[in-house]
Motif scaffolding. Structure first.
Motif, short mmCIF file in Angstrom:
data_model
loop_
_atom_site.label_atom_id
_atom_site.label_comp_id
_atom_site.label_asym_id
_atom_site.label_seq_id
_atom_site.Cartn_x
_atom_site.Cartn_y
_atom_site.Cartn_z
N GLY A 16 0.83 -1.22 0.00
CA GLY A 16 0.00 0.00 0.00
C GLY A 16 0.86 1.26 0.00
O GLY A 16 2.04 1.22 0.33
N GLY A 17 0.22 2.36 -0.38
CA GLY A 17 0.93 3.63 -0.48
C GLY A 17 1.59 4.05 0.83
O GLY A 17 2.73 4.53 0.84
N LEU A 18 0.89 3.86 1.94
CA LEU A 18 1.44 4.29 3.23
C LEU A 18 2.64 3.46 3.62
O LEU A 18 3.59 3.96 4.24
N ARG A 59 -5.04 17.67 15.47
CA ARG A 59 -5.53 18.72 14.59
C ARG A 59 -4.52 19.08 13.51
O ARG A 59 -4.53 20.17 13.00
N ASP A 60 -3.59 18.15 13.22
CA ASP A 60 -2.53 18.58 12.32
C ASP A 60 -2.79 18.20 10.85
O ASP A 60 -1.95 18.40 10.02
N GLU A 106 -6.71 9.06 6.68
CA GLU A 106 -5.58 8.70 5.81
C GLU A 106 -4.61 9.89 5.69
O GLU A 106 -3.41 9.72 5.79
N ALA A 107 -5.17 11.07 5.52
CA ALA A 107 -4.34 12.26 5.39
C ALA A 107 -3.51 12.46 6.65
O ALA A 107 -2.30 12.70 6.60
N ARG A 108 -4.21 12.30 7.79
CA ARG A 108 -3.52 12.51 9.06
C ARG A 108 -2.39 11.50 9.23
O ARG A 108 -1.28 11.84 9.64
N GLU A 109 -2.66 10.26 8.85
CA GLU A 109 -1.66 9.19 9.00
C GLU A 109 -0.47 9.45 8.07
O GLU A 109 0.68 9.36 8.48
#
Lengths: 127, 584
Positions: free
Chosen positions: A61-63, B580-581, A89-92
């Motif tokens: 996977g991408g991550l 919140r980042d 997903e963005a946060r990870e």
């Protein structure tokens, strides 16, 4: 300043090859990988400034690819580009060290701007 | 039976109604009916035992009080009977004593008899005459006002009785003097075989003294009747001596009895009476029932008042309590409905969010390919030296890219709707946020001559919230308000403090307003009244943002009268979860 070396990783071959061609037209050195494994192989031999990485990839996977790149090639910056906008997903991705999280379809000028923001390299935004 | 059956059926219906009381959307009539039934149930449940209790108390009290009140009458009757008996016995004894103490010769002597008579009159009183009768029934000696000496009594009933029983007391009769008398007689058998009878007439004057001395009240009457109901003493109300007593003779009883009856005047009276065996008479004491039972009647009125007051208190309490209860039920129903709606809405949002994310993803990837292909085409046309119809191609690729951009906007909004946006909290002034948003709309207001009334509370406390998201919220609401009003309409923006914990911003328009049906759906995703050009996401997103910021949003609207949106925001931020980042 040397031209930007970019590796585009996406399983949508039609998308990624076209994007690579457009980047090349703007003075970048763009390579293409359609899987995470291939991307890691390419990075072994050809150094890159920036990897533009899809999150949803078959196999690795991408991550996971992101994690490995950060481990093996910490100098390479990664920008995530995905069709699915997911907060988690963005946060990870960002917490794993990605520099940005972008959603398809993206305007080319914006992508080039982001690439140049994260890596000191040369590219033209316009033809 | 059918009454209780009907009550039972009603009660079953009522409990069924209580169980099924879930359709809270129905009109207030339903609550009024519920309250009415609760009151009825309460009344039945309290009144029946109360009535039973009151009735039982009434009867017990009545019995006890009557017994208590009749006792003095019994005592009075008994005492009076004894007085009468004593009076008669005393006179019989005196006569008997004289007959024994004096010899025939002494009594047959006119002077001797006269002397004895004088002593009797003086010592005992009431004697009218005294006579001595020999065994043949001839009155051989007589002292008194009449010429009765030598009279023959042998064939008279009383003479027969005295020969058999040894003594005799007659009924009262009118003598020659026209006042009531009665006769007493005793027989005497001497040792020497002599036999005579001593007879005396007594007037009834003493009877009246006796009755006067028992201390009757004004309305009480006492009299004596013989065994055939003829008055032996005068009655205050029921006739003179020797008239027929208007009361029928009560059942014989040696002990004093009290019975309730009606007198000839139709008054309810208590009749106390007793029979005396010898001398044979019936004593009657008549007392009006109302007088004797006055204290009972007072007590009865008090009981009734107490009963009525208790009922009144119960009904008042029932009325109050049911009102309160039904109001609480109604409130709780409303709360339940609100939370039910919110839950439904949240579920709907969540599933639509998932669907939107999936669709966006599926669309974004091919759109990205189209975008790149068209972009490359454009790049190639722009970089190639020779290209027939170059402008045409550039225009076509430009169109494709523009369309992609439009689709991108839609899918990005869908994703924005679906994802949980991060909130950037900061201390901010709600007035400032509103002013910024109104800045965007000033031009529009000017062109359409919309009057923008602004009334911002100067002392509004600063709140901890997200500026960007609040701008989005108020922009959505103000846009809707602008769309609702005609050109030349009015939109009013007001801020105020709402209790210690909240600030409120109200946006009011005098536009077309909404129907109740529309009101129910305005926060539903994809619900729109703007045919053809609205996505139906604006208020849905607004609702989501306000909820996330810990606030509340209220809508009041009437068709043709305009709409007011009130956004309530907490002074402090709600509990924040997660980091919140993230940026998107």
């Amino acid at each position: 300043m040397e031209p930007c070396r970019v590796l585009l990783v996406d399983d949508e071959e039609e998308f990624v090859t076209t994007l690579a061609e457009r980047l090349r037209l703007r003075g970048m050195e763009a390579k293409v990988a359609t899987s995470g494994e291939e991307a890691m192989r390419i990075l072994e031999s050809v150094p890159a400034h920036v990897v533009v990485l899809d999150v949803l990839l078959p196999g690795m996977g991408g991550l996971e690819v992101l994690r490995r790149i950060r481990a093996k090639h910490p100098q390479i910056q990664v920008i995530l580009l995905t069709g699915r906008g997911s907060d988690q997903e963005a946060r990870e991705g960002l917490s794993l060290g990605a520099m940005d999280y972008l959603i398809k379809p993206i305007q080319l000028e914006e992508l080039i701007r982001k690439i140049r923001e994260v890596a000191p390299c040369a590219a033209r935004e316009r033809l | 039976m059918s009454f209780f059956g009907a009550i039972g059926r009603w009660a079953r219906g009522f409990t069924q109604e209580l169980r099924d009381f879930t359709d809270y959307t129905e009109s207030p009539r339903r609550y009024r009916r519920l309250r009415r039934n609760m009151i009825l149930m309460g009344i039945i449940g309290t009144t029946i035992p109360l009535v039973l209790l009151a009735a039982m108390n009434y009867h017990q009290f009545q019995r006890a009080m009557k017994g208590e009140l009749m006792q003095p009458l019994r005592i009075l009757v008994n005492r009076t009977k004894h007085s009468f008996e004593l009076f008669l016995t005393e006179r019989l004894s005196a006569l008997s004593f004289i007959a024994s103490a004096y010899s025939w010769e002494e009594l047959a002597d006119e002077r001797g008899l006269h002397r004895v008579f004088q002593v009797m009159k003086r010592e005992l009183g009431g004697f009218v005459d005294l006579g001595l009768i020999d065994r043949r029934g001839i009155q051989v000696g007589y002292v008194g006002p009449y010429e009765l000496k030598g009279r023959d009594y042998s064939d008279q009933g009383w003479f027969q009785e005295v020969t058999v029983r040894g003594r005799y007391v007659s009924d009262v009769f009118m003598g020659y003097r026209k006042f009531p008398h009665f006769v007493i007689a005793v027989e005497r058998q001497a040792d020497r075989g002599e036999w005579w009878v001593l007879r005396a007439t007594v007037d009834t004057e003493k009877f009246n003294h006796l009755i006067a001395s028992i201390g009757l009240t004004e309305t009480t009457d006492a009299f004596v009747v013989n065994r055939v109901g003829v008055l032996q003493t005068p009655s205050k109300y029921y006739g003179k001596v020797l008239e027929q007593c208007p009361f029928s003779l009560p059942p014989p009883s040696q002990v004093p009895m009290v019975m309730e009856t009606e007198d000839p005047y139709g008054r309810e009276v208590l009749l106390g009476y007793t029979y005396s065996e010898f001398p044979s008479f019936i004593l009657m004491v008549v007392q009006p029932r109302a007088e004797l039972l006055r204290s009972w009647i007072t007590l009865r009125s008090e009981l009734f008042l107490l009963f009525a007051a208790s009922l009144l208190v119960i009904y008042m309490v029932l009325y109050k309590v049911t009102g309160l209860l039904v109001k609480r039920i109604q409130e709780s129903d409303m709360r339940r409905e609100a939370s039910h709606r919110e839950m439904q809405y949240t579920n709907k949002l969540a599933s639509i969010g998932r669907l939107a994310a999936g669709v966006a993803h599926e669309i974004n990837n091919p759109m990205a390919i189209i975008n790149e292909k068209a972009g490359l085409m454009k790049d190639l046309i722009e970089t190639s030296d020779y290209c027939p119809n170059r402008e045409k191609f550039l225009s076509l690729t430009g169109s494709i890219l523009q369309s992609v951009e439009r689709v991108r906007n839609v899918t990005h909004r869908l994703l924005g709707f679906a994802r949980r946006m991060d909130v950037q909290y900061e201390m901010l002034c709600l007035n400032e946020v509103l002013q910024e948003v109104m800045g965007f709309l000033e031009k529009d207001a000017f062109h359409r001559s919309i009057e923008l009334q602004v009334e911002l509370a100067e002392d509004l406390p600063r709140i901890y919230s997200d500026r960007g998201q609040l701008q989005q919220v108020f922009l959505n609401i103000l846009n809707n308000a602008f769309e609702a009003v005609e050109d030349g309409g009015r939109v009013a923006v007001q801020t105020r403090r709402e209790g210690p914990e909240w600030v409120a911003a109200a946006i009011q328009d005098n536009g077309k307003g909404m129907s109740e049906e529309t009101m129910k759906h305005i926060f539903d995703p994809f619900f729109t009244t703007k045919k053809g050009y609205g996505t139906g996401l604006g208020l849905s997103i607004t609702y989501g943002i306000v909820s996330r910021l810990g606030g509340k949003i209220q809508v009041h609207s009437r068709e043709g009268m305009g709409t007011t949106f009130t956004v309530l925001l907490p002074l402090r931020a709600p509990q924040i979860e997660g980091s919140r980042d993230g940026t998107m």
